[in-house]
Motif scaffolding. Structure first.
Motif, short mmCIF file in Angstrom:
data_model
loop_
_atom_site.label_atom_id
_atom_site.label_comp_id
_atom_site.label_asym_id
_atom_site.label_seq_id
_atom_site.Cartn_x
_atom_site.Cartn_y
_atom_site.Cartn_z
N VAL A 48 -66.55 -26.96 8.48
CA VAL A 48 -65.57 -25.97 8.92
C VAL A 48 -64.82 -26.48 10.15
O VAL A 48 -63.60 -26.41 10.24
N ALA A 49 -65.59 -27.01 11.11
CA ALA A 49 -64.98 -27.56 12.32
C ALA A 49 -64.13 -28.78 11.99
O ALA A 49 -63.04 -28.98 12.54
N LEU A 50 -64.63 -29.60 11.06
CA LEU A 50 -63.89 -30.81 10.67
C LEU A 50 -62.59 -30.44 9.98
O LEU A 50 -61.55 -31.10 10.19
N PHE A 51 -62.62 -29.40 9.15
CA PHE A 51 -61.40 -28.93 8.50
C PHE A 51 -60.36 -28.52 9.55
O PHE A 51 -59.17 -28.85 9.42
N SER A 52 -60.79 -27.82 10.59
CA SER A 52 -59.88 -27.41 11.66
C SER A 52 -59.23 -28.61 12.31
O SER A 52 -58.03 -28.62 12.60
N VAL A 53 -60.03 -29.65 12.54
CA VAL A 53 -59.52 -30.87 13.17
C VAL A 53 -58.45 -31.52 12.31
O VAL A 53 -57.37 -31.88 12.79
N TRP A 54 -58.72 -31.65 11.02
CA TRP A 54 -57.81 -32.41 10.17
C TRP A 54 -56.56 -31.64 9.78
O TRP A 54 -55.49 -32.25 9.61
N ILE A 55 -56.65 -30.34 9.66
CA ILE A 55 -55.42 -29.58 9.39
C ILE A 55 -54.53 -29.62 10.63
O ILE A 55 -53.31 -29.72 10.53
N CYS A 56 -55.15 -29.56 11.81
CA CYS A 56 -54.37 -29.68 13.06
C CYS A 56 -53.77 -31.07 13.20
O CYS A 56 -52.62 -31.23 13.63
N THR A 57 -54.54 -32.10 12.85
CA THR A 57 -54.05 -33.47 12.93
C THR A 57 -52.84 -33.65 12.02
O THR A 57 -51.84 -34.28 12.41
N GLY A 58 -52.93 -33.13 10.80
CA GLY A 58 -51.81 -33.26 9.87
C GLY A 58 -50.57 -32.55 10.36
O GLY A 58 -49.49 -33.14 10.43
N ILE A 59 -50.73 -31.29 10.75
CA ILE A 59 -49.58 -30.50 11.20
C ILE A 59 -49.00 -31.05 12.49
O ILE A 59 -47.78 -30.97 12.70
N TRP A 60 -49.83 -31.62 13.35
CA TRP A 60 -49.34 -32.20 14.61
C TRP A 60 -48.27 -33.25 14.35
O TRP A 60 -47.32 -33.38 15.12
N HIS A 61 -48.41 -33.98 13.24
CA HIS A 61 -47.46 -35.06 12.96
C HIS A 61 -46.08 -34.57 12.54
O HIS A 61 -45.11 -35.31 12.65
N GLY A 62 -45.98 -33.35 12.05
CA GLY A 62 -44.66 -32.88 11.67
C GLY A 62 -44.69 -31.62 10.83
O GLY A 62 -45.73 -31.21 10.31
N ALA A 63 -43.51 -31.01 10.71
CA ALA A 63 -43.35 -29.77 9.95
C ALA A 63 -43.01 -30.11 8.50
O ALA A 63 -41.85 -30.14 8.10
N SER A 64 -44.04 -30.36 7.72
CA SER A 64 -43.84 -30.71 6.32
C SER A 64 -45.16 -30.55 5.58
O SER A 64 -46.23 -30.76 6.15
#
Length: 529
Positions: A349-365
């Protein structure tokens, strides 16, 4: 003011360094602040107001958090145990409100400027599904320089102050320098206040080792950026912009080329900025550690963009892990599930939070969100299958840490990373799917034998420069992986060793660097994030 431009290095960085060297040591941090302000204003103009808002809000937030902590320490001396507990809960709640409000403010600025139009489009499409003709207005929003980086630094400072890791900065100008220090503004590395703050403010005297080491890093960064990355960008652009004209073999080569391009562009620019900081006697955090020698995807991300990964680990992963709902989930899993699942499910659950944030941090797409979830999926599959791999290795007596299996693991990781990079570079998520399908269903090796690769925006001379440059970079990386830091040995070596190497790098950059009438300046890839 591009980091790889002559204007930046000779017209700005060198001038700031000269002034820095002439000013009394105790006042040298003011030169860094003034230089950073000039650099930021030159690149962002009036958008500097956003940086000012972040700095001002972080400054007062930090002071308020420290004051509340001090008041609590003073008050609890005369209280009973129960009263101390009640007061602590009250103070903690107030601190959360103060820190949360400022974090939401700064994340709100970032989210509005970076993601408003994307989410506005999704809302309009959602209304359209229900037959409602409602269109969100499209705004012409300008992103301030480095907002994704300085926002994370500011949040890290606030959270650490809230946690009591250190006391808040009482000098507004010094906090402003921490958030705006020009070498890390555009592409990082993301600094931590307690590690970077003393270096910025104490002032440094000139040392030959720092200056030579800094210049060597700058030249090495130019070597990777101008000779490898900027040349290989033509191959990548040609294939990715017209992928339906090529078979899977060429697409796979382009994906591999982009992986090299992104690494040499990003790490090259980091080397340039780390080198400039070192000229001032300042050591920035390490951001890359030979990532292509990783034996798993998880290890790759511990070696790639290290400061971003550790930031998300410290401020997202641990924040989720220590939250009340997560603690309840952990207790439930421990009580009702086996030992293995009890450890995997909560952490996922915590890892999912990290990776969704990492992806979205890179851009709005959607592709960036999918990019984050791709790596989350790979890590979860690896974690879930680890008992199986361990069982098979025990039964077959295979040495998973040995050279043979280690090499296979590295190759497997490179394939997964190459696919991820192809998703990262594709214009849209659908383009990635089409490219991936072509890559696995069509294989025309005649495109290699016929020399098609030499017509992908480059010629044989370009390809030779890329190949030789990549081999040199690979040799240096292999030696460092084995404990031999070539660049450090050059810096500490004799004059008859260091100067020929430095002159050789300068000549190589001038002769083989990708610039001139046939080349356009290639923007730094990670600067857009």
């Amino acid at each position: 003011m591009n980091y790889t431009s002559y204007l930046f290095f000779f017209g700005f960085a060198v001038i700031v360094f000269m002034i820095y060297s002439l000013v009394p040591v105790k006042r040298r941090w003011i030169v860094l602040l003034a230089g950073s302000a000039v650099f930021y204003a030159a690149n962002s103009g009036f958008l500097i107001i956003y940086l000012f808002i972040t700095t001002l809000s972080s400054f007062f937030c930090g002071k308020k958090l420290t004051k509340m902590a001090d008041d609590f320490k003073a008050a609890k001396k005369e209280l009973s145990k129960e009263e101390k507990k009640q007061l602590k809960e009250k103070v903690t709640k107030r601190k959360k409100l103060v820190a949360g409000a400022v974090i939401i403010l700064n994340l709100g600025i970032l989210a509005f400027l970076k993601y408003y139009n994307f989410f506005g489009e999704q809302v309009s499409n959602l209304f359209g599904l229900f037959g409602i003709n409602m269109t969100m207005p499209v705004l012409k929003l300008l992103l301030p320089l480095g907002i994704s980086y300085y926002t994370l630094q500011a949040i890290g400072y606030i959270v650490d102050t809230y946690r009591g890791k250190y006391r808040a900065e009482t000098n507004f100008a010094k906090l402003a320098l921490f958030l705006s220090f020009f070498p890390q503004m555009t592409e990082g590395p993301i600094g931590r206040y307690d590690a970077l703050m003393p270096q910025l403010y104490e002032g440094h005297r000139y040392t030959n080792e720092d200056f030579t080491g800094g210049v060597t890093l700058v030249l090495w960064g130019f070597f990777k950026k101008l000779i490898i990355s900027d040349r290989i960008s033509f191959i990548v652009g040609t294939v990715f912009d017209d992928y339906y004209s090529y078979s899977g073999v060429t697409i796979a080569i382009a994906a591999a080329c982009y992986t090299i391009q992104l690494y040499t562009d990003f790490s090259g620019c980091i080397d340039i900025m780390t080198g400039i900081a070192r000229m001032f006697g300042i050591r920035l955090a390490e951001n890359f550690r030979q990532p292509f020698f990783s034996r798993s995807v998880g290890e790759f991300w511990r070696r790639w963009h290290i400061t971003l990964g550790t930031w998300f680990k410290d401020y997202v992963f641990y924040s989720v892990s220590l939250s009340e709902p997560f603690m309840k989930l952990s207790k439930f899993a421990s009580k009702h599930m086996g030992k293995f699942l009890a450890s995997v499910i909560p952490s996922s659950v915590a890892l999912f939070s990290v990776w969704i944030c990492t992806g979205i941090w890179h851009g709005a797409s959607y592709k960036y969100a999918a990019y984050g979830l791709y790596y989350f999926g790979l890590m979860m599959v690896g974690t879930l299958l680890e008992p199986v791999f361990a069982f098979l290795a025990e039964k077959t007596k295979a040495n998973r840490k040995g050279y043979f299996w280690g090499t296979l693991a590295m190759l497997r990781t490179l394939v997964f990373v190459g696919i991820g990079m192809m998703m990262f570079r594709a214009d849209t998520l659908m383009d990635f799917f089409y490219m991936f399908i072509r890559m696995v269903t069509t294989a025309d090796f005649s495109e290699i034998l016929s020399g098609t690769i030499f017509t992908l925006g480059t010629d044989k001379h370009d390809f030779l420069a890329i190949a030789v440059g990549t081999v040199i970079m690979l040799v240096v990386a292999i030696m460092k992986e084995r404990g031999v830091d070539v660049l450090s040995k050059i810096v500490k070596g004799r004059i008859y060793i260091k100067w020929p190497v430095m002159i050789g790098l300068i000549v190589a950059i001038i002769v083989f660097g990708a610039y001139g009438k046939n080349y356009g300046a290639v923007d730094n890839i990670y600067a857009q994030f």
